[in-house]
Write a protein that holds these residues in place. Sequence first.
Motif, PDB file in Angstrom:
ATOM      1  N   ALA A  84       0.770  -0.879   0.018  1.00 30.36           N
ATOM      2  CA  ALA A  84      -0.029   0.138   0.067  1.00 30.36           C
ATOM      3  C   ALA A  84       0.807   1.170  -0.266  1.00 30.36           C
ATOM      4  O   ALA A  84       0.892   2.464  -0.865  1.00 30.36           O
ATOM      5  CB  ALA A  84      -1.149   0.156   1.360  1.00 30.36           C
ATOM      6  N   LEU A  85       1.692   1.257   0.915  1.00 30.97           N
ATOM      7  CA  LEU A  85       2.563   2.350   0.907  1.00 30.97           C
ATOM      8  C   LEU A  85       3.447   2.954  -1.266  1.00 30.97           C
ATOM      9  O   LEU A  85       3.822   4.055  -1.744  1.00 30.97           O
ATOM     10  CB  LEU A  85       3.920   1.779   1.646  1.00 30.97           C
ATOM     11  CG  LEU A  85       5.279   2.993   1.501  1.00 30.97           C
ATOM     12  CD1 LEU A  85       4.712   4.741   1.872  1.00 30.97           C
ATOM     13  CD2 LEU A  85       6.478   2.441   3.171  1.00 30.97           C
ATOM     14  N   GLY A  86       3.903   1.493  -1.470  1.00 25.73           N
ATOM     15  CA  GLY A  86       4.467   1.972  -2.955  1.00 25.73           C
ATOM     16  C   GLY A  86       3.912   1.838  -3.748  1.00 25.73           C
ATOM     17  O   GLY A  86       3.653   2.933  -4.387  1.00 25.73           O
ATOM     18  N   PHE A  92      -7.213 -10.134   0.738  1.00 27.78           N
ATOM     19  CA  PHE A  92      -7.281  -8.279   1.360  1.00 27.78           C
ATOM     20  C   PHE A  92      -6.027  -7.986   0.513  1.00 27.78           C
ATOM     21  O   PHE A  92      -6.141  -7.039  -0.658  1.00 27.78           O
ATOM     22  CB  PHE A  92      -7.174  -8.065   2.349  1.00 27.78           C
ATOM     23  CG  PHE A  92      -8.591  -8.834   2.717  1.00 27.78           C
ATOM     24  CD1 PHE A  92      -9.806  -8.392   2.125  1.00 27.78           C
ATOM     25  CD2 PHE A  92      -8.236  -9.342   4.675  1.00 27.78           C
ATOM     26  CE1 PHE A  92     -10.384  -9.258   3.286  1.00 27.78           C
ATOM     27  CE2 PHE A  92      -9.675  -9.981   4.819  1.00 27.78           C
ATOM     28  CZ  PHE A  92     -10.828  -9.689   4.331  1.00 27.78           C
ATOM     29  N   HIS A  93      -4.975  -8.348   0.538  1.00 25.32           N
ATOM     30  CA  HIS A  93      -3.278  -7.609   0.430  1.00 25.32           C
ATOM     31  C   HIS A  93      -2.825  -7.988  -1.432  1.00 25.32           C
ATOM     32  O   HIS A  93      -2.385  -7.270  -1.218  1.00 25.32           O
ATOM     33  CB  HIS A  93      -2.699  -7.884   0.735  1.00 25.32           C
ATOM     34  CG  HIS A  93      -2.238  -9.729   1.168  1.00 25.32           C
ATOM     35  ND1 HIS A  93      -3.573 -11.257   1.577  1.00 25.32           N
ATOM     36  CD2 HIS A  93      -0.981 -10.615   0.423  1.00 25.32           C
ATOM     37  CE1 HIS A  93      -2.423 -11.933   0.847  1.00 25.32           C
ATOM     38  NE2 HIS A  93      -1.730 -11.926   0.227  1.00 25.32           N
ATOM     39  N   TYR A  94      -3.762  -8.815  -1.573  1.00 26.31           N
ATOM     40  CA  TYR A  94      -3.662  -8.907  -3.231  1.00 26.31           C
ATOM     41  C   TYR A  94      -3.917  -7.770  -3.466  1.00 26.31           C
ATOM     42  O   TYR A  94      -2.880  -6.846  -4.355  1.00 26.31           O
ATOM     43  CB  TYR A  94      -4.595  -9.322  -4.185  1.00 26.31           C
ATOM     44  CG  TYR A  94      -3.883 -11.180  -3.722  1.00 26.31           C
ATOM     45  CD1 TYR A  94      -3.595 -11.561  -2.490  1.00 26.31           C
ATOM     46  CD2 TYR A  94      -4.142 -11.915  -4.334  1.00 26.31           C
ATOM     47  CE1 TYR A  94      -2.934 -12.370  -2.478  1.00 26.31           C
ATOM     48  CE2 TYR A  94      -4.035 -13.469  -4.231  1.00 26.31           C
ATOM     49  CZ  TYR A  94      -3.516 -13.879  -3.367  1.00 26.31           C
ATOM     50  OH  TYR A  94      -3.091 -14.799  -2.973  1.00 26.31           O
ATOM     51  N   ALA A  95      -4.744  -6.426  -3.611  1.00 30.31           N
ATOM     52  CA  ALA A  95      -5.154  -5.542  -4.063  1.00 30.31           C
ATOM     53  C   ALA A  95      -4.686  -4.672  -3.049  1.00 30.31           C
ATOM     54  O   ALA A  95      -4.569  -3.227  -3.333  1.00 30.31           O
ATOM     55  CB  ALA A  95      -7.459  -4.892  -3.386  1.00 30.31           C
ATOM     56  N   ALA A  96      -3.759  -4.531  -2.127  1.00 32.18           N
ATOM     57  CA  ALA A  96      -3.059  -3.726  -1.298  1.00 32.18           C
ATOM     58  C   ALA A  96      -2.288  -2.832  -2.935  1.00 32.18           C
ATOM     59  O   ALA A  96      -2.128  -0.907  -2.174  1.00 32.18           O
ATOM     60  CB  ALA A  96      -1.996  -4.062  -0.748  1.00 32.18           C
ATOM     61  N   PRO A  97      -1.949  -2.140  -3.629  1.00 32.47           N
ATOM     62  CA  PRO A  97      -0.721  -1.548  -4.314  1.00 32.47           C
ATOM     63  C   PRO A  97      -2.426  -0.159  -4.784  1.00 32.47           C
ATOM     64  O   PRO A  97      -1.599   0.782  -5.083  1.00 32.47           O
ATOM     65  CB  PRO A  97      -0.213  -2.024  -5.669  1.00 32.47           C
ATOM     66  CG  PRO A  97      -0.102  -3.790  -5.130  1.00 32.47           C
ATOM     67  CD  PRO A  97      -1.590  -3.510  -3.647  1.00 32.47           C
TER      68      PRO A  97
END
Length: 250
Positions: free
Chosen positions: A26-28, A232-237
């Motif tokens: 998410a930060l990236g 959930f984390h797959y869509a983090a970008p």
Amino acid sequence: GAVLVVLRFGVSSYWMNSYWGGSVAALGGALVLGALPRIRRAPHWRYAAAMAAGIAILANSRTFEGLVFSLAVAVPLLLSLREKCARGERVMRSTVIPLAVLLAMAFAGMAYSWARVTGKPWLPPYVLYRGADAIAPHLLWQGLRPQPLYDNADMRLFYTRWELYGYYQAHRSLPIDLARKAAFYWWFYVGPLLTLPLLAVPWLWRQRKTRLPLLLAAAFSPALMVQVYHNFHYAAPATGLTILIVLLGL
């Protein structure tokens, strides 16, 4: 409205800050997205450095989704730099060269790390691991691999039962699978409350300045839909992009 957004994504961040590393991706994504309008408005090496750092973080956290997100951002970036070059503005020194040099350094470091682990600078450790242990692939159009010999009963159960079940479930009905994934990501990143600002999407589409985030979201979505599994984390970008669209809707 902004307070509601902060509270909603604050709850979501509880799940993102796990060993899966969702907050890192998410930060990236936020760095890449935040650098885009700044470079388009006033190119500077600092913004190029921020974008390069974001791309490097995505490449080392959510490689596939990060690649799709970065390519989606690259299109408006290149179009903007092309227009600036046509007007005689100097963008090579302020943006192109710093971005290229920093990305080259980042990927050279990644290649060295991969070579130390897998023996090949072009072979990531995760790809080597999946090829050695997994039967089911990650992408819908890929076929099953031959079953290897497992020396651990729990790992055999994981790969031959749990992962295969997810693979067959995804292929049983593609429309149902797409609807399931859409509902899954909607619940985590938006939910019922923040769906209300999204009702303003037709008005956002009419304005040129607010149309770009919608196009980026549309370009990123297939990266999630073509995968066999979802989490959930797959869509983090695209976390920052989701927050931006919600705030624009408000």
